[in-house]
Design an enzyme around this catalytic site. Sequence first.
Site, PDB file in Angstrom:
ATOM      1  N   ALA A   1       1.036  -0.843   0.081  1.00 27.92           N
ATOM      2  CA  ALA A   1       0.086  -0.281   0.188  1.00 27.92           C
ATOM      3  C   ALA A   1       1.329   1.381  -0.268  1.00 27.92           C
ATOM      4  CB  ALA A   1      -0.442  -0.066   1.241  1.00 27.92           C
TER       5      ALA A   1
ATOM      6  N   ASN B   1       2.902  -2.242   8.333  1.00 33.45           N
ATOM      7  CA  ASN B   1       3.361  -3.060   7.840  1.00 33.45           C
ATOM      8  C   ASN B   1       4.231  -2.463   6.563  1.00 33.45           C
ATOM      9  OD1 ASN B   1       3.155  -5.882   8.615  1.00 33.45           O
ATOM     10  ND2 ASN B   1       1.124  -5.576   7.518  1.00 33.45           N
TER      11      ASN B   1
ATOM     12  N   HIS C   1      -0.426   7.528   4.384  1.00 32.72           N
ATOM     13  CA  HIS C   1       0.353   7.529   4.314  1.00 32.72           C
ATOM     14  C   HIS C   1       1.712   8.921   4.126  1.00 32.72           C
ATOM     15  CE1 HIS C   1      -0.757   3.776   6.241  1.00 32.72           C
ATOM     16  NE2 HIS C   1      -0.780   3.267   5.566  1.00 32.72           N
TER      17      HIS C   1
END
Length: 270
Positions: free
Chosen positions: A123, A191, A221
């Site tokens: 991701a 992760n 993010h």
Amino acid sequence: MAELRVGIGGLGAIGLAVAKKLDDGGLPGLTLTAVSAARVAAAQERLQGFTRPPPVLPLEALAAEADVLVECAPAAVFDSLAEPAVEAGRSLLVLSAGALLTRPALIDKAAQTGARLLVPSGAMLGLDAIRAAAEGEIQSVTIITRKPPTGLQGAPYLVQQGIDLSGLAEPRQVFAGPVSAAALAFPANLNVAAAVALAGIGPERTQSEVWADPSLTRNTHRVEVVSDSSDFTMTIAGRPSLENPRTGLLTPLSVIAALRRLTDPLVVGT
């Protein structure tokens, strides 16, 4: 070139999408030979529409049936897949990147057996840029993760600290510290941060912030890098899977791209 045999550990939103791509013949040079899932009967049902339904085997048995293994099972069973794969010298695509932070012996063992531990971008974006910058000198890396409160509920750190996110009306920072600590505090959520740390300056020097933000519907993010070759900032807001909102739609596509890279005659990116 002989076709590479692929085994998939986990048949959820990620594993099933990858399995379908392989079964459709969409990855030349790769063939699906086995999968593993906690509920065998349910997995066999999901595979019924496949042209060549693969056998559903225990995680420990996949390494004997495949050259390349995809780890997309719950982190709690990581060792059941990873240890036999490394012992057999296989290539293992690791989605649970946080698990590698606490298993340096597994990396050492891979160096002895010829196994390869490959961490797809998942991701995240820009891991190639971080890895390139790390060939020079990186001064700092910070990853700032913002998630809807429901995406963080039940995290060990929040439980231990007695942090209740229900009814949150404005963004709240719930963690700040090195990725090494963040990965333990939020094992189901970090992760991405682990992958950033592994690509760059390691989990002790890579800093992490975790925010619960009730205004968000997507996980976001932001990565800030300062290095001798370049300074750069990257932001991504992933679209969640309808099947499993905790999994972004980009993650299975990243795994498919990583598999394609194994046999493609042209590879773009570091």
